[in-house]
Scaffold this motif. Sequence first.
Motif, PDB file in Angstrom:
ATOM      1  N   VAL A  26       0.868  -1.183   0.000  1.00  0.00           N
ATOM      2  CA  VAL A  26       0.000   0.000   0.000  1.00  0.00           C
ATOM      3  C   VAL A  26       0.899   1.225   0.000  1.00  0.00           C
ATOM      4  CG1 VAL A  26      -1.772   1.302   1.225  1.00  0.00           C
ATOM      5  CG2 VAL A  26      -1.870  -1.206   1.194  1.00  0.00           C
ATOM      6  N   THR A  28       1.155   5.276   0.083  1.00  0.00           N
ATOM      7  CA  THR A  28       0.432   6.492   0.465  1.00  0.00           C
ATOM      8  C   THR A  28       1.318   7.704   0.206  1.00  0.00           C
ATOM      9  OG1 THR A  28      -0.665   5.239   2.228  1.00  0.00           O
ATOM     10  CG2 THR A  28      -0.827   7.656   2.307  1.00  0.00           C
ATOM     11  N   PRO A  34      -4.150   6.505  -0.051  1.00  0.00           N
ATOM     12  CA  PRO A  34      -3.444   5.230  -0.185  1.00  0.00           C
ATOM     13  C   PRO A  34      -3.984   4.425  -1.364  1.00  0.00           C
ATOM     14  CG  PRO A  34      -4.346   5.497   2.035  1.00  0.00           C
ATOM     15  CD  PRO A  34      -4.875   6.607   1.211  1.00  0.00           C
ATOM     16  N   LYS A  35      -3.091   3.701  -2.027  1.00  0.00           N
ATOM     17  CA  LYS A  35      -3.537   2.788  -3.069  1.00  0.00           C
ATOM     18  C   LYS A  35      -2.655   1.549  -3.068  1.00  0.00           C
ATOM     19  CE  LYS A  35      -1.265   4.538  -7.253  1.00  0.00           C
ATOM     20  NZ  LYS A  35      -1.502   4.986  -8.627  1.00  0.00           N
ATOM     21  N   THR A  36      -3.274   0.436  -3.424  1.00  0.00           N
ATOM     22  CA  THR A  36      -2.556  -0.826  -3.483  1.00  0.00           C
ATOM     23  C   THR A  36      -1.897  -0.947  -4.851  1.00  0.00           C
ATOM     24  OG1 THR A  36      -4.092  -1.851  -1.932  1.00  0.00           O
ATOM     25  CG2 THR A  36      -2.770  -3.328  -3.291  1.00  0.00           C
TER      26      THR A  36
END
Length: 115
Positions: A26, A28, A34-36
């Motif tokens: 993840v 951020t 946040p993004k996977t």
Amino acid sequence: MSFKTQVKQDAAKGFLNANEFAESVVYTPKAGVPKTITAVVNRKRLDPASEDIGRVLINQCEIFIANDAAAGVVSISKGGDIVSFPENIGGSAINWIVADILGQDEGIWHLLVQK
């Protein structure tokens, strides 16, 4: 197709493929959402630069992520961006701060992260 386009595609389809070398983390960005994404995480103990020969850096890892808006990130904020992944494979995720940009090309960021 240009060489730069080919590098970017090879990074995403081969090197940063979760079925091959990469794992989900993840990411951020500083003051961001946040993004996977997928990343290749090098968890081994790092060797310091030549002026510090004999020391070992134990609270740092190297990661490789896509230099791409959809599959990774297009800008890095050293000291502000956070990446969450387990210290040991199979463990619980912890936060790592992006400490430095070790390298970059059309397809991949090479980052130093620390606890």
